[in-house]
Scaffold this active site. Structure first.
Site, PDB file in Angstrom:
ATOM      1  N   CYS A  55       0.816  -1.225   0.000  1.00  0.00           N
ATOM      2  CA  CYS A  55       0.000   0.000   0.000  1.00  0.00           C
ATOM      3  C   CYS A  55       0.850   1.276   0.000  1.00  0.00           C
ATOM      4  O   CYS A  55       0.594   2.212  -0.764  1.00  0.00           O
ATOM      5  CB  CYS A  55      -0.956  -0.018   1.189  1.00  0.00           C
ATOM      6  SG  CYS A  55      -0.178  -0.480   2.738  1.00  0.00           S
TER       7      CYS A  55
ATOM      8  N   HIS B 298      -2.645   6.531   4.304  1.00  0.00           N
ATOM      9  CA  HIS B 298      -1.214   6.620   4.565  1.00  0.00           C
ATOM     10  C   HIS B 298      -0.662   7.899   3.916  1.00  0.00           C
ATOM     11  O   HIS B 298      -1.186   8.364   2.903  1.00  0.00           O
ATOM     12  CB  HIS B 298      -0.463   5.450   3.902  1.00  0.00           C
ATOM     13  CG  HIS B 298      -0.700   4.103   4.523  1.00  0.00           C
ATOM     14  ND1 HIS B 298      -1.480   3.892   5.632  1.00  0.00           N
ATOM     15  CD2 HIS B 298      -0.216   2.891   4.159  1.00  0.00           C
ATOM     16  CE1 HIS B 298      -1.476   2.599   5.930  1.00  0.00           C
ATOM     17  NE2 HIS B 298      -0.724   1.963   5.051  1.00  0.00           N
TER      18      HIS B 298
END
Ligand code: A2P
Length: 340
Positions: free
Chosen positions: A129, A251
């Protein structure tokens, strides 16, 4: 249009739930949907297109008559069942890290290396990710200036560790309301964390994934290893510190990158403004820059804080945020299925 028999392994998890929403939202041509979990989910059901679909337990027969199966139940399940799915002639799109670096397995971000998906042999890997989010901004800059190496630090949300980590943060925040979390406090001692080795509420853990002999974590090396494969750039170097932060979702990565050719902020902004799947949010004077709260739930990643790096020759520093359950996982996986 042909419609496909789809299965989702890990459909009750953080990524699995998002996968179902993305399939629905993008009107993916699903003819039948099989949702698969562990024995713990027996009797549960999930919603898809206004229907309630019972969760089935994962078995060796789970992939019979399935065209495409998404795996998001962790590495051990993928290691054991991806080969079973391939044997049953289903095409597997795997969210785990188990097969990503296998030479015959394409590792694909559709905006970057969609062509690689063509040479699949029944399995396509979905990238890490943090790597996916960072590359959404780094790759267009690479095309313009030729990247050599990067230093980066990540700020990773707890949903990247699954549904249990989300609950752990919530509980610790509640506990801390009773007594502030300071070293040695009652809450600090009592909050025996289940998912992380330390409390995550009001804390930062410079520790994502397990440690290697080199002192880096596995997560930290994924940016270099997967970045090389996705960008077709075997010399690419990346030194990364991955940090788990008490953010629920999305994130962020602070990147300093050194390029072969001279750079300018104007040119970089021009390139990034046109990059697919990316939005330029770079008006520091107006306090506008990417943040987890502004990208959570959004398909596009955001990039900002673009400046000439003062330590590198031909260097740029920037900040990129993205929803890791979407571009970092479910959305990217569904985009791969769309390519197929
Ligand atoms: P279950 O809910 O039945 O345990 P998360 O990443 O949010 O923790 O989710 C992990 C996902 O992987 C869940 O859907 C979970 O299902 C699934 N999973 C975990 N272990 C197994 C297993 N042994 N067999 C099938 N699915 C599993």
């Amino acid at each position: 249009m042909k419609a496909y028999h789809i299965a989702v392994v890990g459909a009750t998890g953080a990524v699995g739930q998002e996968l179902l929403r993305v399939l629905e939202r993008r009107s993916f041509p699903v003819s039948t949907l099989r949702v698969i979990g562990s024995v713990r989910s027996a009797g549960k059901s999930v919603r898809f297109r206004d229907q309630s679909i019972p969760v089935q337990e994962l078995t060796d027969r789970s992939f019979d008559k399935i065209d495409i199966v998404f795996f998001s139940a962790g590495g051990e399940i993928s290691r054991k069942y991806v080969p079973v799915a391939c044997q049953a002639d289903a095409i597997a799109i795997d969210n785990s890290s188990v097969f990503r670096m296998e030479p015959h397995v394409p590792l694909v971000i559709p905006e970057i290396n969609a062509e690689d998906a063509r040479r699949h042999r029944g399995l396509i890997a979905n990238p890490n990710c943090t790597t996916a989010i960072a590359l959404m901004a780094l790759y267009p800059l690479h095309r313009a200036f030729g990247v050599r190496r990067t230093f980066a630090a990540s700020y990773q949300a707890v949903s990247g560790s699954g549904a249990r980590a989300i609950n752990e943060l919530t509980q610790q925040v509640k506990d801390a309301a009773q007594e502030p979390l300071v070293s040695g406090s009652r809450t600090d001692r009592q909050a025996t964390p289940q998912v992380y080795p330390h409390p995550i509420a009001f804390n930062l853990l410079p520790h994502v994934d397990s440690f290697l002999e080199s002192g880096y974590t596995k997560e930290e090396m994924k940016f270099q290893d997967e970045g090389r494969k996705i960008m077709h750039l075997p010399e690419f170097r990346a030194s990364v510190t991955c940090v788990r932060v008490p953010v629920y979702r999305a994130h962020s990565v602070a990147v300093s990158a050194e390029f072969e050719r001279p750079v300018s902020v104007e040119h970089a902004r021009e390139v990034l403004a046109k990059a697919p799947g990316l939005e330029l949010v770079d008006e520091p004077q107006n306090n506008r820059y990417p943040m987890p709260l502004s990208v959570a739930g959004k398909d596009n990643c955001e990039v900002g804080r673009i400046r000439v790096d003062c330590a590198f020759e031909n260097g740029l520093s920037f900040w990129v945020s993205g929803d890791q359950l979407l571009k970092g996982a479910a959305l990217n996986a569904v985009q791969i299925a769309e390519l197929l």
